[in-house]
Scaffold this active site. Structure first.
Site, PDB file in Angstrom:
ATOM      1  N   SER A 293      -3.186  -5.389  10.201  1.00  0.00           N
ATOM      2  CA  SER A 293      -1.781  -5.417   9.799  1.00  0.00           C
ATOM      3  C   SER A 293      -1.461  -6.635   8.941  1.00  0.00           C
ATOM      4  O   SER A 293      -1.877  -7.754   9.231  1.00  0.00           O
ATOM      5  CB  SER A 293      -0.878  -5.427  11.036  1.00  0.00           C
ATOM      6  OG  SER A 293       0.475  -5.630  10.682  1.00  0.00           O
ATOM      7  N   ASP A 294      -0.699  -6.381   7.868  1.00  0.00           N
ATOM      8  CA  ASP A 294      -0.108  -7.488   7.116  1.00  0.00           C
ATOM      9  C   ASP A 294       0.839  -8.256   8.022  1.00  0.00           C
ATOM     10  O   ASP A 294       1.388  -7.713   8.987  1.00  0.00           O
ATOM     11  CB  ASP A 294       0.695  -6.949   5.930  1.00  0.00           C
ATOM     12  CG  ASP A 294      -0.172  -6.767   4.696  1.00  0.00           C
ATOM     13  OD1 ASP A 294      -1.241  -7.389   4.637  1.00  0.00           O
ATOM     14  OD2 ASP A 294       0.216  -5.996   3.805  1.00  0.00           O
ATOM     15  N   LYS A 295       1.059  -9.528   7.690  1.00  0.00           N
ATOM     16  CA  LYS A 295       2.020 -10.321   8.453  1.00  0.00           C
ATOM     17  C   LYS A 295       3.413 -10.219   7.856  1.00  0.00           C
ATOM     18  O   LYS A 295       4.354  -9.779   8.509  1.00  0.00           O
ATOM     19  CB  LYS A 295       1.582 -11.787   8.516  1.00  0.00           C
ATOM     20  CG  LYS A 295       2.562 -12.686   9.276  1.00  0.00           C
ATOM     21  CD  LYS A 295       2.089 -14.137   9.309  1.00  0.00           C
ATOM     22  CE  LYS A 295       2.345 -14.832   7.995  1.00  0.00           C
ATOM     23  NZ  LYS A 295       3.792 -15.104   7.754  1.00  0.00           N
TER      24      LYS A 295
ATOM     25  N   THR B 118      -2.865  -1.845   6.476  1.00  0.00           N
ATOM     26  CA  THR B 118      -1.573  -1.840   5.814  1.00  0.00           C
ATOM     27  C   THR B 118      -1.653  -2.637   4.516  1.00  0.00           C
ATOM     28  O   THR B 118      -2.488  -3.531   4.368  1.00  0.00           O
ATOM     29  CB  THR B 118      -0.480  -2.448   6.707  1.00  0.00           C
ATOM     30  OG1 THR B 118      -0.720  -3.850   6.877  1.00  0.00           O
ATOM     31  CG2 THR B 118      -0.457  -1.775   8.077  1.00  0.00           C
TER      32      THR B 118
END
Length: 833
Positions: A315-317, A553
């Site tokens: 996941s992107d932050k 993502t």
């Protein structure tokens, strides 16, 4: 007025001479747009669509319909008009239900694809507006920027400076620079830069359109198609094999050739899973429509299967785990610079019209000079994900030229080449900021062509989303490893991970120098920090090599390769057209909660598909084995061909309701474990056969039932008890712990009530007393309880989960299509976008 249609067309194709000076970007009027669209059509490549009549006839033509039609002809030759009428009804109902449900599913897919259609920013009626790319006409003035897909063949105007990725069009592996006065091709991806252009060709007239008409791409079968083909192979081989045995034995016992052939054909037709592709396609379409309502659009229906099976989510932050609403802290100046000077230069290196989150945070400051007004911008370089900074050249109020830049602290350090004391101060400041969970934005300034000076850093804070911690815990509870991927410094990433409850190693690309150790490092890593977009591809590849099914993502143009490589690429809210085109799932709202919902929905959809698959295999075994063994051992037909058709007809009329069932959600990632599925279906089928023989023994023994009444009794038992099995296949545990959806419950009870009414009234079958009907329902209820115990025993033998690598290896390529596979392959493939 914009360029004429003739001028536009003259420069549409590569290699054609282009004008020496672009036309001024004034745009078209609405009336001009309507006139040109009437002459040139929409900006889309026409799809080859099958006509309604041909689609309908396709359900009456093919290996399976041929078998039904042959049985119908034999019934007519034998003057069995009841059989003829019912077989004809079976053929028409199968065709009508299959056509309507797949037509509805196809509409659902088309609606979802419409949500993903690229849009273009166009100048019309002197106003910039955003419209679907299909509505462009030659002469339109469009604006493209980094991350966009060029919406048509265009001629770049004076302000344009683009770096285009045309690899999918021309085969050039490296991006190509295009400037004002040069053409750009539809479908090219803008890697860097921005600019204005005039549309010269649309739809089939573009380079991409002409190429598409020359090439008919054939996609390989998906994992779901392979599963359907494998199940179809198993059942068709079993049905045809036992039908041949029945035919041979019948002929040896003196049964009429036509009668025995008709019976064998009807039995095979009833046993072959005619409705399977339709049921599975509709089930996925229903799941996709549900996800669309939850703000997650599935770009390809087959992605529902992969989404249900992911065991690692990268996941992107920013914007996914955080709010993507940056707030600035107090600037930290270096040397003799003041905090006000640092902020002022940062504002000059920002541009309000880009609506960049960092720019917005800097420009939202109440103090400091505005970047417009007294300062005149002569050159502006927008943020580049490779260089990781912006740069502006301006003329100050006193007439001097200055340059300002802001971006990642290390990127600014490379630009400045600062002395040791600045480097030391930078490291100390970044470490102190990172411990507080802040990001640092470096700022530099230069006088005209003089050397750059590192002014200082500005702390930026992107608060976590309120639900991130809870959602991450819920995703991990579903057996999915969550790995955070961020471009932030390791210290910032570590602090953010701590707040999120993510425990594990934090690594940077520098830790992956040993290519052989990459998979191990990727497996052990929880947080990937200081990651550039191109590193995402390596992360996905390494995790897949270790046997994981990976979700990734992304939102930028450079994320597209990783999104394409991932088993489930997820374009987050606000993603570029390039990212959306490469992704399997597109989110239209921010946050990770949508992904949690998508995983749950996908697993429920997958459970519906496996429930139906087990049921359909079990029913084939139950019917075929019982009829075949009865003929071989006892020497008579336990049910008539007409009754077999009735069972198949009522079955198909109700089973589509499983697409709307509320099946339990698996707590772990799922996949097509065909060996397990076949074993469970086999246990259910064999126990059903044993139950049928027990009833047969009681009927011909103590009760002395024979002839037509015996066939009606067995027909009713096979219909009612067989249909009840769908309630067992929904769960691995006791069936009573999960209530089926009302639509499934009512459809099963409704069809079996109709079957009972036929037996009570003597329509199409010989009449039997009401007590017999009540007895069959009671017997079927007892059988459900006993067979459920057998099911749980079968699942109990499979408690040890297969490793991920075996799940992956089970997805091998199918063998070449056999003749009967035409039906299964074609019936499903056309639904895929």
């Amino acid at each position: 007025m914009g360029p004429t249609t003739e001028e536009a067309a003259a420069s549409s194709a590569p290699g054609v001479g282009r004008p020496t000076s672009p036309v001024a970007p004034t745009g078209l009027s609405s009336s001009e747009v309507n006139e040109r669209r009437a002459n040139r059509g929409f900006n889309e490549i026409p799809e080859k669509k099958v006509g309604l009549g041909r689609r309908l006839s396709s359900y009456l033509w093919g290996p399976i319909p041929w078998m039904i039609e042959a049985a119908m002809v034999l019934a007519a030759v034998l003057r069995n008009w009841d059989d003829f009428a019912l077989i004809l009804t079976l053929l028409l109902v199968n065709a009508a239900v299959g056509f309507w449900e797949e037509y509805q599913a196809g509409n659902a897919v088309a609606a979802l694809r419409a949500h993903l259609a690229p849009r273009a920013r166009v100048l019309r009626d002197q106003t910039w507006t955003t419209v679907p790319a299909r509505e462009l006409v030659p002469g339109d003035i469009v604006r493209v920027r980094m991350g966009d897909i060029v919406p048509a063949d265009v001629l770049l105007l004076e302000d344009a400076a683009l770096e285009l990725d045309q690899s999918a069009l021309t085969g050039e592996s490296l991006p190509v620079t295009h400037r004002g006065g040069e053409p750009a091709l539809s479908g090219a991806i803008v890697r860097r830069g921005e600019g204005t252009a005039t549309v010269t060709a649309i739809g089939p007239e573009t380079y991409l359109g002409r190429t598409a008409q020359l090439v008919a791409a054939a996609r390989p079968a998906s994992h779901l198609q392979r599963a359907i083909l494998r199940i179809g192979d198993t059942l068709i081989a079993l049905a045809l094999g036992l039908a041949l045995v029945i035919e041979a034995v019948s002929l040896l016992r003196g049964v009429s050739l036509l009668t025995s052939v008709q019976f064998a054909l009807v039995l095979a037709v009833a046993a072959i899973p005619v409705a399977m592709p339709t049921v599975l396609s509709v089930t996925m379409a229903v799941g996709a429509r549900t996800l669309a309502g939850e703000k997650a659009i599935v770009a390809r229906l087959e992605s529902m299967e992969e989404l249900a099976g992911i065991d690692v989510l990268c996941s992107d932050k920013t914007g996914t785990l955080t709010q993507n609403v940056l707030r600035r802290g107090e600037p930290r100046p270096f040397g003799n610079t003041t905090a006000r000077e640092v902020l002022a230069s940062a504002r000059l290196a920002s541009r309000v019209e880009d609506h960049d989150p960092i720019d917005d945070a800097i420009l939202a400051s109440p103090d400091g000079p505005a970047p417009s007004g007294a300062y005149r911008v002569t050159r502006f370089v927008p943020f580049d994900p490779i260089l990781k900074r912006t740069e502006a050249t301006l003329i100050a109020p006193d007439g001097t030229t200055i340059r300002v830049s802001k971006g990642a602290p290390q990127a600014i350090l490379e630009l400045v080449g600062a002395p040791t004391e600045i480097r030391t101060a930078l490291e100390e400041t970044i470490s102190e900021i990172a411990r507080r969970g802040y990001r640092a934005l470096g700022v530099a300034r230069a006088e005209d062509r003089g050397p750059w000076q590192y002014l200082g850093v500005i702390p930026l804070f992107d608060p976590l989303r309120s639900d991130s911690v809870e959602v991450l815990a819920a995703i991990r509870s579903l057996g999915v490893q969550v790995k955070m991927v961020t471009g932030d410094q390791a210290a910032i990433a570590r602090e953010t991970a701590r707040e999120l409850g993510l425990e594990g190693a934090v690594t940077t690309p520098d830790d992956w120098t040993d290519a052989a150790a990459r998979p191990e490092r990727f497996e052990e890593t929880t947080v990937f920090a200081q990651v550039f977009p191109e590193h995402k591809y390596a992360i996905v590849e390494g995790l897949q090599r270790d046997g994981h099914i990976v979700g990734m993502t992304g939102d930028g143009v450079n994320d597209a390769p990783a999104l394409k490589k991932a088993d489930v690429g997820i374009a987050v809210s606000g993603a570029t057209d390039a990212a959306r085109s490469a992704a399997a799932v597109v989110l239209t709202a921010p946050g990770l909660g949508i992904i949690l919902t998508a995983i749950r929905q996908a697993r429920q959809t997958f459970a519906r598909m496996t429930s139906y698959a087990i049921y359909r295999i079990e029913e084939t075994i139950r019917l075929l084995l019982f009829v075949t063994v009865t003929i071989l051992v006892l020497g008579f037909f336990p049910i008539s061909a007409l009754q077999i058709v009735l069972i198949a007809l009522l079955n198909d009329a109700a089973i589509l309701a499983i697409a709307y069932d509320r099946t339990p959600i698996s707590p772990t990632p799922v996949s097509w474990r065909m060996g397990r599925l076949l074993r469970v279906a086999g246990v259910l089928g064999v126990t059903g056969v044993v139950s049928s023989f027990l009833l047969l023994a009681v009927a011909i023994g103590p009760l002395h039932i024979a002839g037509g009444p015996l066939q009606t009794l067995l027909y009713l038992k096979l219909s009612v008890a067989g249909h009840f099995v769908i309630f067992l296949t929904r769960t691995e545990g006791p069936f009573w712990r999960s209530r089926p959806a009302n639509v499934l419950l009512l459809s099963v009870l409704g069809t079996q009530t109709l079957a009972s009414a036929l037996a009570l009234l003597g329509w199409l079958v010989q009449r039997v007393p009401p007590l017999w009907v009540v007895g069959v329902w009671g017997y079927a209820a007892i059988e459900v309880v006993l067979v459920d115990r057998a099911k749980r025993w079968a699942y109990g033998r499979e408690d040890r989960a297969e490793p991920a690598s075996r799940r992956r290896s089970s997805r091998s390529a199918p063998s070449p299509l056999l003749p009967w596979r035409w039906f299964f392959h074609d019936r499903h493939r056309h639904l895929s976008p």
